[in-house]
Design a protein around this motif. Structure first.
Motif, PDB file in Angstrom:
ATOM      1  N   HIS A 107       0.823  -1.207   0.000  1.00 24.48           N
ATOM      2  CA  HIS A 107       0.000   0.000   0.000  1.00 24.48           C
ATOM      3  C   HIS A 107       0.862   1.264   0.000  1.00 24.48           C
ATOM      4  CE1 HIS A 107      -3.795  -2.083   0.516  1.00 24.48           C
ATOM      5  NE2 HIS A 107      -3.126  -2.921   1.280  1.00 24.48           N
ATOM      6  N   PRO A 108       0.523   2.225  -0.874  1.00 26.10           N
ATOM      7  CA  PRO A 108       1.278   3.482  -0.923  1.00 26.10           C
ATOM      8  C   PRO A 108       0.877   4.441   0.193  1.00 26.10           C
ATOM      9  CG  PRO A 108      -0.473   3.513  -2.549  1.00 26.10           C
ATOM     10  CD  PRO A 108      -0.512   2.156  -1.918  1.00 26.10           C
ATOM     11  N   ILE A 109       1.850   5.190   0.669  1.00 27.63           N
ATOM     12  CA  ILE A 109       1.615   6.284   1.617  1.00 27.63           C
ATOM     13  C   ILE A 109       2.241   7.532   1.004  1.00 27.63           C
ATOM     14  CG2 ILE A 109       1.988   7.186   3.939  1.00 27.63           C
ATOM     15  CD1 ILE A 109       2.469   4.286   4.851  1.00 27.63           C
ATOM     16  N   LYS A 110       1.416   8.502   0.670  1.00 30.01           N
ATOM     17  CA  LYS A 110       1.917   9.761   0.105  1.00 30.01           C
ATOM     18  C   LYS A 110       2.271  10.722   1.234  1.00 30.01           C
ATOM     19  CE  LYS A 110       0.628  13.502  -3.114  1.00 30.01           C
ATOM     20  NZ  LYS A 110       1.742  13.302  -4.073  1.00 30.01           N
ATOM     21  N   ILE A 111       3.453  11.352   1.144  1.00 27.35           N
ATOM     22  CA  ILE A 111       3.918  12.273   2.185  1.00 27.35           C
ATOM     23  C   ILE A 111       4.329  13.583   1.535  1.00 27.35           C
ATOM     24  CG2 ILE A 111       5.611  12.664   4.023  1.00 27.35           C
ATOM     25  CD1 ILE A 111       5.817   9.571   4.241  1.00 27.35           C
ATOM     26  N   ILE A 112       3.774  14.679   2.034  1.00 29.49           N
ATOM     27  CA  ILE A 112       4.108  16.017   1.536  1.00 29.49           C
ATOM     28  C   ILE A 112       4.726  16.798   2.684  1.00 29.49           C
ATOM     29  CG2 ILE A 112       3.233  18.114   0.454  1.00 29.49           C
ATOM     30  CD1 ILE A 112       0.755  16.426  -0.403  1.00 29.49           C
ATOM     31  N   LEU A 113       5.978  17.211   2.515  1.00 29.02           N
ATOM     32  CA  LEU A 113       6.671  17.992   3.539  1.00 29.02           C
ATOM     33  C   LEU A 113       6.593  19.475   3.185  1.00 29.02           C
ATOM     34  CD1 LEU A 113       9.875  15.791   4.020  1.00 29.02           C
ATOM     35  CD2 LEU A 113       7.718  15.697   5.280  1.00 29.02           C
ATOM     36  N   PRO A 114       6.482  20.339   4.185  1.00 26.78           N
ATOM     37  CA  PRO A 114       6.388  21.771   3.909  1.00 26.78           C
ATOM     38  C   PRO A 114       7.720  22.337   3.432  1.00 26.78           C
ATOM     39  CG  PRO A 114       6.433  21.364   6.278  1.00 26.78           C
ATOM     40  CD  PRO A 114       6.343  20.027   5.625  1.00 26.78           C
ATOM     41  N   ASP A 115       7.644  23.450   2.720  1.00 25.20           N
ATOM     42  CA  ASP A 115       8.865  24.148   2.315  1.00 25.20           C
ATOM     43  C   ASP A 115       9.683  24.489   3.554  1.00 25.20           C
ATOM     44  OD1 ASP A 115       8.117  24.046  -0.319  1.00 25.20           O
ATOM     45  OD2 ASP A 115       7.274  26.079  -0.364  1.00 25.20           O
ATOM     46  N   GLY A 116      10.987  24.298   3.461  1.00 23.49           N
ATOM     47  CA  GLY A 116      11.865  24.614   4.583  1.00 23.49           C
ATOM     48  C   GLY A 116      12.108  23.459   5.511  1.00 23.49           C
ATOM     49  N   TYR A 117      11.440  22.333   5.270  1.00 21.00           N
ATOM     50  CA  TYR A 117      11.611  21.192   6.184  1.00 21.00           C
ATOM     51  C   TYR A 117      13.074  20.785   6.277  1.00 21.00           C
ATOM     52  CZ  TYR A 117      11.139  16.557   8.281  1.00 21.00           C
ATOM     53  OH  TYR A 117      11.270  15.462   9.110  1.00 21.00           O
ATOM     54  N   TRP A 118      13.768  20.666   5.147  1.00 21.79           N
ATOM     55  CA  TRP A 118      15.150  20.170   5.163  1.00 21.79           C
ATOM     56  C   TRP A 118      16.152  21.261   5.505  1.00 21.79           C
ATOM     57  CZ3 TRP A 118      15.201  15.323   5.792  1.00 21.79           C
ATOM     58  CH2 TRP A 118      14.251  14.502   5.190  1.00 21.79           C
ATOM     59  N   SER A 119      15.786  22.527   5.329  1.00 21.54           N
ATOM     60  CA  SER A 119      16.722  23.613   5.632  1.00 21.54           C
ATOM     61  C   SER A 119      16.642  24.075   7.081  1.00 21.54           C
ATOM     62  CB  SER A 119      16.460  24.805   4.703  1.00 21.54           C
ATOM     63  OG  SER A 119      15.138  25.296   4.878  1.00 21.54           O
ATOM     64  N   ASN A 120      15.676  23.570   7.823  1.00 20.79           N
ATOM     65  CA  ASN A 120      15.516  23.939   9.229  1.00 20.79           C
ATOM     66  C   ASN A 120      15.501  22.661  10.051  1.00 20.79           C
ATOM     67  OD1 ASN A 120      14.929  25.094  11.689  1.00 20.79           O
ATOM     68  ND2 ASN A 120      13.188  26.290  10.935  1.00 20.79           N
ATOM     69  N   PRO A 121      16.684  22.077  10.305  1.00 23.47           N
ATOM     70  CA  PRO A 121      16.753  20.712  10.843  1.00 23.47           C
ATOM     71  C   PRO A 121      16.330  20.539  12.295  1.00 23.47           C
ATOM     72  CG  PRO A 121      18.946  21.663  10.685  1.00 23.47           C
ATOM     73  CD  PRO A 121      18.022  22.638  10.021  1.00 23.47           C
TER      74      PRO A 121
END
Length: 354
Positions: free
Chosen positions: A72-86
């Motif tokens: 089963h697929p799980i779609k995940i949407i991360l907000p802008d800035g997620y990776w730049s604000n650790p």
């Protein structure tokens, strides 16, 4: 002379603390080397990954679980800035799709421009976000509630920087997913602070027998299910018994008690303290439109909330006039896209003030 033991103990505590921090960091990755590839997540909570596609902020992870047959697929949407604000943590919206749709089709712009993590788990073509009464059908294991609440949520919390509390979690959905959102919030109110239904099938009582029979049609693969086009033949295979989900659907001598127990309209008191949002059209008043019947179900829920004096947010946009440029008041994505344009900023504000 002072003993060296206290200093040794302080150093030992520092080592233990550093090790614990390393474990947390590994469990919730804070850096993504390749923005064009999905992040590497760690198996656990009964889920085994068998594939992933997409980018670092919009990706699909496919998992297997003993709770539900097939991957089963799980779609995940991360907000802008997620990776730049650790160091920042984010609230999560669990967004439940309709019938017989899929997570990969949930491409609504409002979900991709928000400041929250959005997770869209697969609910199957007609899983109905429930643990089925009959696990021995040709469809195989159908423990959707266990899959989502006891596996997907802790899997997401272990792998992403979430606000892993009730106040940092919402559940909302479309059509079948609107039922799922209300059902999950009522079954596990300790998990969610906000619940939303968009054209949700949120009355499965005998008072909405039309919708109950539409659910049965999705189980038995008969015409009259929940395909927005109205042509559902073949969408719900393999066919199973009408009793597979909640037992007998017929309101005689209380044999439909499991339908009544799962009915959101009958248990709104369980949502006390949550933010409740409900959106519905009217199908233009056309009895041949599924939204016509959905509107009646949503009014039943509204009446139940009013009777208890519970606060809620309710939008009845009728034939869609003035509700976005693509909404005609029917059971379709043009109206749901506008629902989300309204809902997502409100959800963000609720999270911000929690």
């Amino acid at each position: 002379m002072s003993s060296p033991l206290p200093g040794w103990r302080l150093r030992a505590k520092a080592v233990v603390a550093a090790a614990a921090l390393a474990v947390i960091t590994l469990a919730a990755p804070s850096a993504q080397a390749d923005p064009s590839a999905p992040p590497v997540l760690t198996d656990g909570q009964g889920l085994t990954q068998v594939g992933s596609t997409g980018t670092a902020t919009d990706f699909v992870v496919t998992v297997t679980t003993a709770q539900v047959a097939k991957p089963h697929p799980i779609k995940i949407i991360l907000p802008d800035g997620y990776w730049s604000n650790p160091t920042k943590r984010y609230p999560v919206l669990y967004f439940l799709h309709g019938s017989p749709d899929s997570p990969v089709n949930q491409t609504y712009p409002a979900l991709h421009s928000s400041s929250v993590i959005t997770v869209v788990p697969d609910g199957g073509a007609r899983g109905w976000y429930s643990n089925w009464r009959d696990q021995n059908t040709p469809a195989g294991a159908q423990n959707w509630e266990t899959f989502h609440l006891d596996q997907v949520i802790p899997f997401i919390d272990a792998n992403l920087r979430t606000v892993a509390t009730k106040q940092g979690r919402a559940v909302a959905g479309i059509s079948m997913g609107g039922f799922g959102a209300m059902h999950y919030a009522q079954r596990r109110p300790e998990l969610f602070s906000q619940v939303g239904s968009l054209s949700g099938d949120i009355d499965l009582s005998a008072a909405s027998m039309d919708l109950r029979m539409a659910v049965v049609a999705s189980l038995t693969n008969a015409p009259g299910g929940f395909c927005s086009s109205g042509d559902c033949q073949g969408a719900y295979t393999p066919a199973v018994s009408s009793d597979a989900l909640f037992g007998s659907p017929y309101p005689v001598f209380n044999i439909d008690r499991l339908w009544n127990e799962a009915d959101p309209a009958s248990h709104v008191s369980r949502l006390a303290g949550m933010g409740i949002s409900i959106y519905t059209g009217s199908g233009g008043g056309n009895p041949l439109s599924l939204e016509f019947w959905v509107e009646g179900a949503n009014k039943h829920v509204k009446d139940s909330l009013d009777a208890l004096g519970m606060p809620y947010y309710y939008v009845a946009y009728g034939n869609g006039a003035g509700w976005g440029t693509q909404c005609n008041g029917d059971h379709n994505s043009g109206c749901w896209a506008q629902d989300l344009v309204d809902y997502m900023p409100r959800l963000e504000r609720a999270f911000a003030t929690a």
